[in-house]
Design a protein around this motif. Structure first.
Motif, short mmCIF file in Angstrom:
data_model
loop_
_atom_site.label_atom_id
_atom_site.label_comp_id
_atom_site.label_asym_id
_atom_site.label_seq_id
_atom_site.Cartn_x
_atom_site.Cartn_y
_atom_site.Cartn_z
N SER A 147 7.07 14.84 4.17
CA SER A 147 7.13 13.99 2.66
C SER A 147 6.35 12.72 3.05
O SER A 147 8.01 11.74 3.44
CB SER A 147 8.78 14.04 2.73
N SER A 148 5.01 12.09 3.86
CA SER A 148 5.58 11.20 4.48
C SER A 148 4.27 10.67 3.94
O SER A 148 3.26 11.26 3.91
CB SER A 148 5.54 11.29 5.91
N ILE A 149 3.60 9.48 4.23
CA ILE A 149 2.21 8.99 3.54
C ILE A 149 2.05 7.74 4.28
O ILE A 149 2.62 7.20 5.28
CB ILE A 149 2.54 8.18 2.07
N ASP A 150 0.80 7.90 5.50
CA ASP A 150 0.49 7.27 6.77
C ASP A 150 -0.32 6.11 6.00
O ASP A 150 -1.34 6.48 4.99
CB ASP A 150 -0.22 8.52 7.43
N ASP A 202 0.98 -0.88 -0.02
CA ASP A 202 -0.14 -0.26 0.14
C ASP A 202 0.53 1.49 0.37
O ASP A 202 0.56 2.29 -0.77
CB ASP A 202 -0.91 0.14 1.43
N PHE A 203 1.49 1.33 1.16
CA PHE A 203 2.28 2.53 0.97
C PHE A 203 3.25 2.76 -0.34
O PHE A 203 3.51 3.81 -0.89
CB PHE A 203 3.52 2.36 2.09
N LEU A 204 3.97 1.46 -0.82
CA LEU A 204 5.05 1.72 -2.00
C LEU A 204 4.21 2.43 -2.77
O LEU A 204 4.43 2.93 -3.73
CB LEU A 204 5.42 0.24 -2.04
N ARG A 205 2.65 1.86 -3.37
CA ARG A 205 2.17 2.08 -4.05
C ARG A 205 1.84 4.00 -4.22
O ARG A 205 2.11 4.51 -5.05
CB ARG A 205 0.78 1.40 -4.34
N LYS A 206 1.32 4.03 -2.75
CA LYS A 206 1.92 5.35 -2.60
C LYS A 206 2.68 6.16 -3.11
O LYS A 206 2.54 7.26 -3.54
CB LYS A 206 0.43 6.00 -1.40
N ALA A 207 3.59 5.81 -2.52
CA ALA A 207 5.18 6.49 -2.52
C ALA A 207 5.44 6.34 -3.93
O ALA A 207 5.68 7.58 -4.07
CB ALA A 207 6.22 5.97 -1.01
N GLU A 208 5.59 5.38 -4.85
CA GLU A 208 6.03 5.77 -6.00
C GLU A 208 4.99 7.27 -6.52
O GLU A 208 5.63 7.79 -8.01
CB GLU A 208 5.91 4.69 -6.55
N VAL A 234 10.51 9.04 0.33
CA VAL A 234 9.04 9.67 1.55
C VAL A 234 8.67 8.45 2.43
O VAL A 234 9.85 7.66 2.98
CB VAL A 234 7.93 8.70 0.58
N GLN A 235 8.91 9.24 3.16
CA GLN A 235 8.95 8.34 4.94
C GLN A 235 7.66 7.77 5.56
O GLN A 235 6.72 8.41 4.90
CB GLN A 235 9.27 9.31 5.63
N ALA A 236 7.49 6.62 5.90
CA ALA A 236 5.66 6.04 6.34
C ALA A 236 5.56 6.31 6.72
O ALA A 236 6.69 6.50 8.16
CB ALA A 236 6.75 4.46 5.88
N LEU A 237 4.42 5.77 7.55
CA LEU A 237 3.95 5.86 8.64
C LEU A 237 2.67 5.42 8.96
O LEU A 237 2.31 5.05 7.66
CB LEU A 237 3.11 8.11 9.26
N TYR A 238 3.04 4.12 10.07
CA TYR A 238 2.15 3.23 10.30
C TYR A 238 1.03 4.12 11.42
O TYR A 238 1.67 4.16 12.39
CB TYR A 238 2.41 2.19 10.16
N GLY A 239 0.14 3.93 11.38
CA GLY A 239 -1.04 4.48 12.02
C GLY A 239 -0.76 5.74 12.84
O GLY A 239 -1.12 5.73 14.17
N GLY A 240 0.16 6.42 11.76
CA GLY A 240 0.53 8.51 12.17
C GLY A 240 2.05 7.79 13.42
O GLY A 240 2.22 8.69 13.55
N GLU A 241 2.09 6.49 13.00
CA GLU A 241 3.60 6.40 13.98
C GLU A 241 4.68 6.38 12.93
O GLU A 241 4.14 5.79 11.58
CB GLU A 241 3.48 5.31 14.87
N ASN A 242 5.80 7.20 13.02
CA ASN A 242 7.31 6.67 12.52
C ASN A 242 7.17 5.40 12.39
O ASN A 242 7.81 4.19 13.29
CB ASN A 242 8.17 7.60 13.34
N ALA A 243 7.69 4.55 10.72
CA ALA A 243 7.50 3.13 11.38
C ALA A 243 8.89 2.64 10.41
O ALA A 243 9.16 2.02 9.78
CB ALA A 243 7.18 2.68 10.23
N TYR A 244 10.17 3.91 10.78
CA TYR A 244 11.11 3.81 10.78
C TYR A 244 11.41 2.93 8.58
O TYR A 244 12.09 1.69 8.55
CB TYR A 244 11.61 2.92 11.34
N LEU A 245 11.34 3.51 8.68
CA LEU A 245 11.30 3.06 6.32
C LEU A 245 10.73 4.43 5.51
O LEU A 245 10.33 4.92 5.40
CB LEU A 245 9.24 1.71 6.75
#
Lengths: 167, 483, 113
Positions: B166-169, B115-121, B128-139
């Motif tokens: 630059s983040s996507i949740d 999901d994240f990759l699809r949106k980030a690309e 693009v940094q990832a947030l999982y449920g609003g938290e830093n996913a270290y990704l």
């Protein structure tokens, strides 16, 4: 370094205890191992284990005294290498634990390395002891030994490595 | 797409679990911590990864190898640990072609990476940094390495903020594994299926009870709740599990032990009647999650690290008791002799009884299992063989073994405080043993304790057989008959 | 064992090649000690051409690391696969700063990153 070949699968190498002799002997072991196993990784590991063992002998068994004899016996059988490192110095009373010291300690990594580089190892010390026994008319207990004196010892560290035999 | 996985935390937050291993190799719901990250990558179609390691790097490399088992190709490098990701990237001898994914492998995240990759690309920013449920996913998905801010991947004690532009949740959960409590909670959450993307190994044998291969457990073990048991485990049918319980591989749980809401790490033995609640058990460390206390248990009858000790590695219980029976039969002619000699020596009190600590276990007043006392007699004679004859009965009843450490009274046992003194408690008490056979009866207690500790450190089947032979020999020696 | 010293601006570089074992340790130890004592506090030990290394050589590197720490300087190692594998086996990678190539090591020390 002198070498003598006394059986098809046993090669004996001899050096005197001097750090500068360790390198040629290590290279010789490396070459023998490469020939036997056809694996550079094994050859390096065994050379490293032998070099660490020789360092130990020079530093601890012979207390850095030069000119003492060290014999390295190379014994090869199917899929298995045995390397015996023989000295006539001070014996170890027990095998040191193969554990790493504090990270900034300068020594004490030798056995950890040996332990990692070979599959098995064991140490044998044969001690020649001079014993004096005194019997007097008053003592009934004649089994008591006095003054044991260690004359010399022959210490053998055997390193064992298994490998896939190449056709 | 390539991935670079930072797994170089030093792990001091999870001490003592990280005492001898890396966080990457801590077990989490039946798998290693790093394995969960690899599985998420494979699921998102990423097959190549470079892993940055620090403590116990060689263990991680040996465990994961070239990654084939996970359908990946893995390469490795090492750092001093917890270095800045940008610096670590510079040190890597690998040409990373953007876009690539940079992420931590020593935390836990559960969410749809695809999901994240699809949106980030679809975005046009450099990263693009990832947030999982609003938290830093270290990704972080890196599209232009020179303009990427890798700081959100850096491991720090507190959570790193993520720049919002630059983040996507996406939906999901992140656990930082930054405390023993967090490690415990994630294990329980994973077992109960709260981490949705996790693949939990094993098969369900009863509602809520999942177990790995070669594991012996019974549906009745689970009183209520959920239990996840690893492979090669053995649970006695009287063991009770409740709440959420996670048990690692190669764990043995003995009779009537009860475990509630706890995490049992691999290679652990839990003794008879032991009760564990809200705790992490790792070898012989008992970590209470509610109080944060870490207890080292030296009595291997209660908890043991199976990597260092093997329980019952002496002679089996059945053997001991039958040998006791045999010994009793053989010794029958000696009993009248003992009686006569004792009466002659001390007509008033030829026989007396006292209490010793045995090998059986019972609950004490506080509900804590401990080795129980048994009553034993002694003939009042000087001949050692005759004097201790009644102890043969204790072997028959199973209170002591044939071969073991010298049995002591509870009083003496409670005076053993030092670590080395308690080592002797690892061995079962026995009728015969090195202390009984080799030391004179009047040797001081310290000497006896040393000898028992030595036995405890070395005992095993072969050793015990040797002591039996020695005992037979000594029976015919003068030492056994004359003081 | 061949020793070769050079300087790049204020960075001291010592290049070792061949076998680095116990017999070589006194010489290397002395050279490193004087380099650290007299140098600017930026030192690269280039071990890229070292073909064999043992634990006594590691001890020399540790001693250099400690001396450099006393001086609050920075020591960078450039390793060969053989050296790297022994460093990892003895877990010394957790104290040494290791950079894969000499140009990158120089770059790192110049920019002081």
């Amino acid at each position: 370094m002198t070498a003598d070949i006394n059986a098809p699968d046993i090669i004996t190498l001899k050096i005197v205890s001097d750090p500068k002799n360790v390198s040629p002997l290590g290279e010789a072991i490396n070459a023998l191992c490469l020939y036997a196993t056809n694996s550079e990784v094994y050859a390096h590991d065994i050379q490293l284990a032998v070099v660490e063992a020789l360092n130990n002998v020079i530093l601890h068994a012979y207390k850095s005294q030069k000119g003492n004899e060290i014999i390295v016996k190379w014994i090869q059988s199917t899929g298995c290498l045995n390397i015996e490192i023989i000295d006539y110095g001070i014996s170890m009373t027990a095998l040191p634990v193969a554990a790493l010291p504090e990270i900034d300690a300068e020594g004490g990594r030798g056995w950890w390395i040996i332990n990692a580089c070979v599959d098995e190892y064991y140490y044998k010390a044969v001690e020649y002891v001079e014993r004096e026994r005194v019997c007097t008319p008053s003592s009934s207990d004649s089994d008591v030994f006095h003054n044991s004196l260690l004359k010399s010892s022959r210490n053998t560290l055997t390193l064992i490595k298994y490998f896939q035999q190449v056709a | 797409m390539d991935a670079i996985i930072f797994t170089d935390r030093k792990g001091q937050e999870l001490f003592p679990l990280t005492d001898e291993t890396s966080i990457a190799l801590l077990p989490l719901a039946g798998k290693w911590v790093l394995e969960h990250t690899l599985e998420a990558l494979v699921d998102a179609g990423i097959r190549e990864a470079h892993v940055v390691l620090s403590p116990y790097a060689e263990q991680v490399k040996a465990a994961f190898g070239n990654g084939e088992r996970w359908g990946m190709s893995l390469t490795y490098s090492v750092t001093r640990g917890e270095e800045s990701p940008a610096q670590a990237l510079e040190q890597i001898q690998k040409n990373l072609v953007p876009p690539f994914l940079a992420l931590r492998g020593d935390i836990i995240r559960s969410g749809e990476l695809k999901d994240f990759l699809r949106k980030a690309e679809k975005t046009e920013s450099a990263f693009v940094q990832a947030l999982y449920g609003g938290e830093n996913a270290y990704l972080t998905l890196c599209l232009d390495p020179l303009r990427t801010d890798f700081n959100s991947l850096k491991w720090t004690e507190s959570r790193q903020p993520v720049s919002n532009q630059s983040s996507i949740d996406v939906e999901g959960v992140v656990a930082r594994l930054d405390s023993l409590k967090d490690f415990y909670q994630v294990n329980l959450d994973a077992a109960s299926g709260e981490l949705k993307t996790f693949l939990i190994p094993g098969r369900q044998i009863a509602l809520g009870l999942t177990q790995g291969r070669n594991t012996e457990a019974y549906p009745q073990n689970l009183k209520q709740g959920i239990a996840l048991i690893g492979s090669n485990c053995h649970l006695h049918s009287s063991v009770e599990l409740s709440g959420k319980v996670v048990i690692g591989d190669n764990v043995i749980i003995d009779r009537r032990a009860t475990i509630e809401s706890s995490v049992i790490l691999p290679h652990t033995y839990i003794g008879e009647l032991v009760e564990i609640r809200n705790a992490i058990v790792s070898g012989n460390d008992l970590i209470r999650v509610d109080t944060g206390s870490i207890l080292k248990i030296s009595d291997t009858f209660l908890l043991a690290d199976l990597k260092t000790t093997t329980i019952d590695n002496g002679l089996g219980a059945l053997f001991n008791r039958s040998a006791g029976m045999l010994l009793l039969l053989i010794s029958l002619p000696l009993w009248p002799l003992a009686l006569i000699l004792s009466v002659l020596k001390s007509p008033r009190k030829p026989y007396f009884r006292y209490w010793l600590r045995g090998n059986k276990k019972e609950l004490n007043n506080f509900g804590v299992p401990q080795r129980s006392e048994f009553s034993v007699g002694e003939w009042n004679v000087d001949v050692p063989v005759l004097r201790y004859l009644p102890r043969v009965l204790a072997v028959v009843t199973g209170d002591i073994n044939l071969i073991g450490a010298l049995p002591v009274s509870l009083d003496i046992a409670s005076q053993r405080i030092e670590e080395w003194e308690r080592l002797a408690d690892r061995a079962p008490a026995g009728l015969l043993g090195p202390t009984q056979l080799n030391l004179p009866a009047d040797a001081n207690d310290d000497e006896k304790l040393m000898s028992d500790s030595f036995y405890a450190a070395n005992f095993g089947f072969k050793q015990d057989l040797r002591y039996i032979l020695q005992a037979v020999k000594s029976f015919f020696s003068s030492k056994a008959w004359f003081k | 064992m061949i020793l070769h010293e050079q300087q790049h601006n204020d960075i001291d570089i010592i290049e070792l090649s061949g076998r680095f074992i116990m017999a070589d340790t006194p010489e290397v130890r002395n050279r490193l000690n004087s380099l650290i004592k007299e140098g600017s506090g930026k030192l690269i030990i280039d071990l890229e051409k070292v073909t064999f290394i043992d634990s006594s050589a590691c001890a020399v590197l540790i001693s250099a690391f400690k001396n450099m720490q006393i001086k609050s300087g920075r020591l960078v190692l450039v390793t060969s696969p053989v050296v790297q594998s022994l460093i990892e086996l003895t877990r010394l990678h957790t104290i040494f700063e290791i950079i894969p190539t000499l140009p990158r090591a120089i770059e790192a020390l110049e920019s002081n990153k």
